[in-house]
Scaffold this motif. Structure first.
Motif, PDB file in Angstrom:
ATOM      1  N   PRO A 175       0.729  -1.287   0.374  1.00 49.05           N
ATOM      2  CA  PRO A 175      -0.366   0.013   0.100  1.00 49.05           C
ATOM      3  C   PRO A 175       0.754   1.324   0.133  1.00 49.05           C
ATOM      4  O   PRO A 175       2.000   1.364   0.935  1.00 49.05           O
ATOM      5  CB  PRO A 175      -0.665  -0.231   1.394  1.00 49.05           C
ATOM      6  CG  PRO A 175      -0.771  -1.602   1.502  1.00 49.05           C
ATOM      7  CD  PRO A 175       0.291  -2.221   1.270  1.00 49.05           C
ATOM      8  N   ALA A 176       0.328   2.348  -0.678  1.00 45.25           N
ATOM      9  CA  ALA A 176       1.717   3.602  -0.697  1.00 45.25           C
ATOM     10  C   ALA A 176       1.166   4.377   0.498  1.00 45.25           C
ATOM     11  O   ALA A 176       2.348   4.671   0.478  1.00 45.25           O
ATOM     12  CB  ALA A 176       0.537   4.196  -2.414  1.00 45.25           C
ATOM     13  N   TRP A 177       1.078   4.389   0.946  1.00 42.97           N
ATOM     14  CA  TRP A 177       0.587   4.724   2.166  1.00 42.97           C
ATOM     15  C   TRP A 177       0.995   4.972   3.512  1.00 42.97           C
ATOM     16  O   TRP A 177       1.167   5.044   4.474  1.00 42.97           O
ATOM     17  CB  TRP A 177      -1.361   5.007   2.393  1.00 42.97           C
ATOM     18  CG  TRP A 177      -2.256   3.139   2.477  1.00 42.97           C
ATOM     19  CD1 TRP A 177      -2.663   3.137   1.666  1.00 42.97           C
ATOM     20  CD2 TRP A 177      -1.821   2.890   3.948  1.00 42.97           C
ATOM     21  NE1 TRP A 177      -3.521   2.375   2.839  1.00 42.97           N
ATOM     22  CE2 TRP A 177      -2.171   1.582   3.539  1.00 42.97           C
ATOM     23  CE3 TRP A 177      -1.044   2.772   4.735  1.00 42.97           C
ATOM     24  CZ2 TRP A 177      -2.533   0.116   4.198  1.00 42.97           C
ATOM     25  CZ3 TRP A 177      -1.211   1.295   5.443  1.00 42.97           C
ATOM     26  CH2 TRP A 177      -2.073   0.195   5.425  1.00 42.97           C
ATOM     27  N   VAL A 178       1.566   3.490   3.114  1.00 44.20           N
ATOM     28  CA  VAL A 178       2.662   3.007   4.743  1.00 44.20           C
ATOM     29  C   VAL A 178       4.061   3.541   4.056  1.00 44.20           C
ATOM     30  O   VAL A 178       4.487   4.179   5.244  1.00 44.20           O
ATOM     31  CB  VAL A 178       3.699   1.510   3.583  1.00 44.20           C
ATOM     32  CG1 VAL A 178       4.750   0.962   4.794  1.00 44.20           C
ATOM     33  CG2 VAL A 178       2.125   0.388   4.274  1.00 44.20           C
ATOM     34  N   SER A 179       4.179   3.985   3.237  1.00 49.18           N
ATOM     35  CA  SER A 179       5.464   5.270   3.711  1.00 49.18           C
ATOM     36  C   SER A 179       4.856   5.750   3.507  1.00 49.18           C
ATOM     37  O   SER A 179       6.144   6.891   4.317  1.00 49.18           O
ATOM     38  CB  SER A 179       5.670   4.926   1.418  1.00 49.18           C
ATOM     39  OG  SER A 179       6.183   3.878   0.857  1.00 49.18           O
ATOM     40  N   ASP A 180       3.467   7.099   3.328  1.00 48.66           N
ATOM     41  CA  ASP A 180       3.219   7.615   3.912  1.00 48.66           C
ATOM     42  C   ASP A 180       3.508   8.311   5.752  1.00 48.66           C
ATOM     43  O   ASP A 180       4.097   8.889   5.990  1.00 48.66           O
ATOM     44  CB  ASP A 180       1.837   8.574   3.408  1.00 48.66           C
ATOM     45  CG  ASP A 180       1.825   8.977   2.999  1.00 48.66           C
ATOM     46  OD1 ASP A 180       2.858   9.369   1.610  1.00 48.66           O
ATOM     47  OD2 ASP A 180       0.487   8.635   1.507  1.00 48.66           O
ATOM     48  N   VAL A 181       3.091   6.179   5.925  1.00 54.06           N
ATOM     49  CA  VAL A 181       2.645   6.347   8.084  1.00 54.06           C
ATOM     50  C   VAL A 181       4.423   6.931   8.390  1.00 54.06           C
ATOM     51  O   VAL A 181       4.436   7.428   8.879  1.00 54.06           O
ATOM     52  CB  VAL A 181       2.358   5.222   7.722  1.00 54.06           C
ATOM     53  CG1 VAL A 181       2.489   5.018   9.283  1.00 54.06           C
ATOM     54  CG2 VAL A 181       0.777   5.424   7.812  1.00 54.06           C
ATOM     55  N   ILE A 182       5.335   6.168   7.357  1.00 58.17           N
ATOM     56  CA  ILE A 182       6.816   5.970   7.844  1.00 58.17           C
ATOM     57  C   ILE A 182       7.610   7.080   8.131  1.00 58.17           C
ATOM     58  O   ILE A 182       8.220   7.884   8.801  1.00 58.17           O
ATOM     59  CB  ILE A 182       7.736   5.074   6.889  1.00 58.17           C
ATOM     60  CG1 ILE A 182       7.141   3.340   7.450  1.00 58.17           C
ATOM     61  CG2 ILE A 182       9.266   5.124   7.305  1.00 58.17           C
ATOM     62  CD1 ILE A 182       7.307   2.569   6.568  1.00 58.17           C
ATOM     63  N   ALA A 233       3.230   2.113  11.261  1.00 58.64           N
ATOM     64  CA  ALA A 233       2.809   1.590   9.906  1.00 58.64           C
ATOM     65  C   ALA A 233       2.565   0.733   9.882  1.00 58.64           C
ATOM     66  O   ALA A 233       1.415  -0.338   9.250  1.00 58.64           O
ATOM     67  CB  ALA A 233       4.053   1.166   8.695  1.00 58.64           C
ATOM     68  N   ALA A 234       2.845  -1.011  10.437  1.00 58.06           N
ATOM     69  CA  ALA A 234       2.367  -2.135  10.946  1.00 58.06           C
ATOM     70  C   ALA A 234       0.842  -1.976  11.450  1.00 58.06           C
ATOM     71  O   ALA A 234      -0.083  -2.637  11.480  1.00 58.06           O
ATOM     72  CB  ALA A 234       3.165  -2.911  11.965  1.00 58.06           C
ATOM     73  N   GLU A 235       1.110  -1.051  12.177  1.00 57.80           N
ATOM     74  CA  GLU A 235      -0.730  -0.697  13.224  1.00 57.80           C
ATOM     75  C   GLU A 235      -1.756  -0.710  12.184  1.00 57.80           C
ATOM     76  O   GLU A 235      -2.556  -1.495  11.883  1.00 57.80           O
ATOM     77  CB  GLU A 235      -0.247   0.403  14.167  1.00 57.80           C
ATOM     78  CG  GLU A 235       0.173   0.795  15.101  1.00 57.80           C
ATOM     79  CD  GLU A 235       0.389   1.607  15.944  1.00 57.80           C
ATOM     80  OE1 GLU A 235       1.543   1.845  16.603  1.00 57.80           O
ATOM     81  OE2 GLU A 235      -0.284   2.686  15.271  1.00 57.80           O
ATOM     82  N   ARG A 236      -1.348   0.267  11.036  1.00 61.23           N
ATOM     83  CA  ARG A 236      -2.793   0.737   9.555  1.00 61.23           C
ATOM     84  C   ARG A 236      -2.618  -0.725   8.698  1.00 61.23           C
ATOM     85  O   ARG A 236      -3.857  -1.152   8.302  1.00 61.23           O
ATOM     86  CB  ARG A 236      -2.121   1.897   8.978  1.00 61.23           C
ATOM     87  CG  ARG A 236      -2.383   2.892   9.560  1.00 61.23           C
ATOM     88  CD  ARG A 236      -2.346   4.026   8.887  1.00 61.23           C
ATOM     89  NE  ARG A 236      -3.126   3.676   7.929  1.00 61.23           N
ATOM     90  CZ  ARG A 236      -3.555   4.683   7.237  1.00 61.23           C
ATOM     91  NH1 ARG A 236      -2.295   6.140   7.118  1.00 61.23           N
ATOM     92  NH2 ARG A 236      -3.782   4.650   5.474  1.00 61.23           N
TER      93      ARG A 236
END
Length: 391
Positions: A43-50, A281-284
């Motif tokens: 998911p692209a949002w993983v990078s955003d969360v990090i 990130a893992a939470e999401r």
């Protein structure tokens, strides 16, 4: 000096493969189908969360996992398996390999019924099972998982005297490399055997979310249905295969209060917790299923291709889950070398994942083929393998 007890471990698969193939020229464009490293997008949002949580790199992370991560894992177990452990019964892992090893370090006794303990492992096997057994001074016993046993180890077929020495039994379901799935009946029988002979089951369920039809049953849910001792079964899961995030190094172990307490205690002294931004990130990721369903769809397409292309191969068995093909050949090493020199497709001899036993090496007549490349690349490579090895 390297400890003597490690001297008899089988050589690691990939150095052996390099020694077999690398001094030969490939026979075509190189296609890597050896290692189980997912290549689908995450998911692209993983990078955003990090990026948003990057300030967390300035802090020591919670050793056992953030409260939010542990809760989301518990919630996922509830949705997926109908069991909802307390957060104290879960620990976040820096990849499941850490957990599969350290759980043995924390839980294997020095003796069992006055003798050297035994650790059971399926054969073929993930190398960490054997290394963990040797590290704790146990005797690793390799139990062949063949077509005759449904590609799962038949631990019930061992002698009662040996079973009385067993401290830990590893099971991988869905199985790497064969893709076999342990049924509810299989888990019930194994848990009953563990209760009778007083050993723990370490259920490696890393491939549980890559299935073709029915979602695999889990060891923890069957243990709960049976009312088994909560410390009898530990399950290990990961975001590596489920979410195409092997580099995130995020997994977890879940089990009974006492087991998790002891594993957490070892982590406090010798573990490496996941950095805080990666935990965030893992939470999401554990809370999202849409990307998992899409990932499963992409693998299903490639398995359908494999069934079509390889339908005429004698002994071909379409796997239930995971992302490997376990293809029958006369000799795995010879087949891997032939495929490399004639097509450029790189596959792994099955014997490199197995140990020689009195009953033979169960991987010798197979190659493992990872379906992690893009669909068109997989299609071309499977046609090349079929024509080269079975034409």
């Amino acid at each position: 000096m390297f400890p003597e007890r490690f001297s008899n471990l089988p050589a690691y698969a990939f150095p052996r493969l390099r020694a077999l193939l690398d001094h030969h020229q490939p026979g075509g464009d190189i296609v890597h189908m050896t290692i189980g490293e997912p290549k689908h997008g995450f998911p692209a949002w993983v990078s955003d969360v990090i990026a948003e949580q990057a300030a967390g790199f300035n802090s020591y992370p919670p050793n056992d996992g953030t409260p939010e991560l542990l809760q989301n894992i518990c919630d996922w177990l509830g949705r997926r398996y109908g069991v909802r452990p307390a957060p104290e019964q879960v620990m976040a892992l820096n990849g499941t390999r850490e957990g599969l090893y350290n759980a043995a370090m924390a839980l294997c006794p020095e003796t069992k019924n006055g003798r050297q303990p035994v650790v059971l492992t399926p054969n073929p096997f993930y190398q960490v099972y054997a290394v963990a057994a040797v590290s704790v001074g146990a005797e690793p016993v390799f139990v062949n998982a063949t077509a005759e046993t449904g590609f799962l180890p038949d631990y019930a077929g061992l002698s009662p005297a040996l079973l009385d020495r067993v401290a830990i039994a590893y099971v991988c379901s869905p199985a790497n490399p064969q893709g076999a799935v342990a049924s509810r009946a299989y888990w019930r029988a194994l848990i009953a055997l563990a209760e009778k002979h007083d050993f723990r089951i370490f259920a490696d369920e890393c491939y549980s979310e890559i299935y073709r039809r029915d979602a695999p049953v889990g060891a923890l849910e069957v243990a709960a249905e049976m009312g088994a001792d909560p410390d009898r079964v530990l399950v290990f899961h990961s975001l590596s295969k489920r979410s195409n995030l092997p580099g995130l190094r995020s997994g977890f172990v879940a089990g009974g209060d006492e087991s998790i307490r002891r594993i957490r205690q070892l982590r406090a002294y010798a573990g490496a917790p996941l950095p805080l931004p990666l935990q965030r990130a893992a939470e999401r990721v554990w809370a999202d299923e849409a990307h998992v369903a899409e990932n499963r769809r992409l693998y299903a397409e490639k398995f359908d291709l494999a069934d079509e292309i390889l339908s005429g191969v004698p002994g071909y068995a379409s796997p239930e889950a995971g992302f490997f093909l376990w293809l029958p050949v006369e000799d795995g090493e010879a087949a891997a070398l032939k495929a490399w020199t004639e097509t450029g497709v790189r596959v792994l001899p099955g014997a490199y994942l197995s140990r020689d036993t009195k009953a033979g090496n169960p991987g010798k007549g197979y190659i493992r083929v990872a379906l992690v490349a893009p669909r068109t690349e997989v299609q071309s490579a499977l046609i090349s393998l079929r024509d080269c090895l079975y034409g």
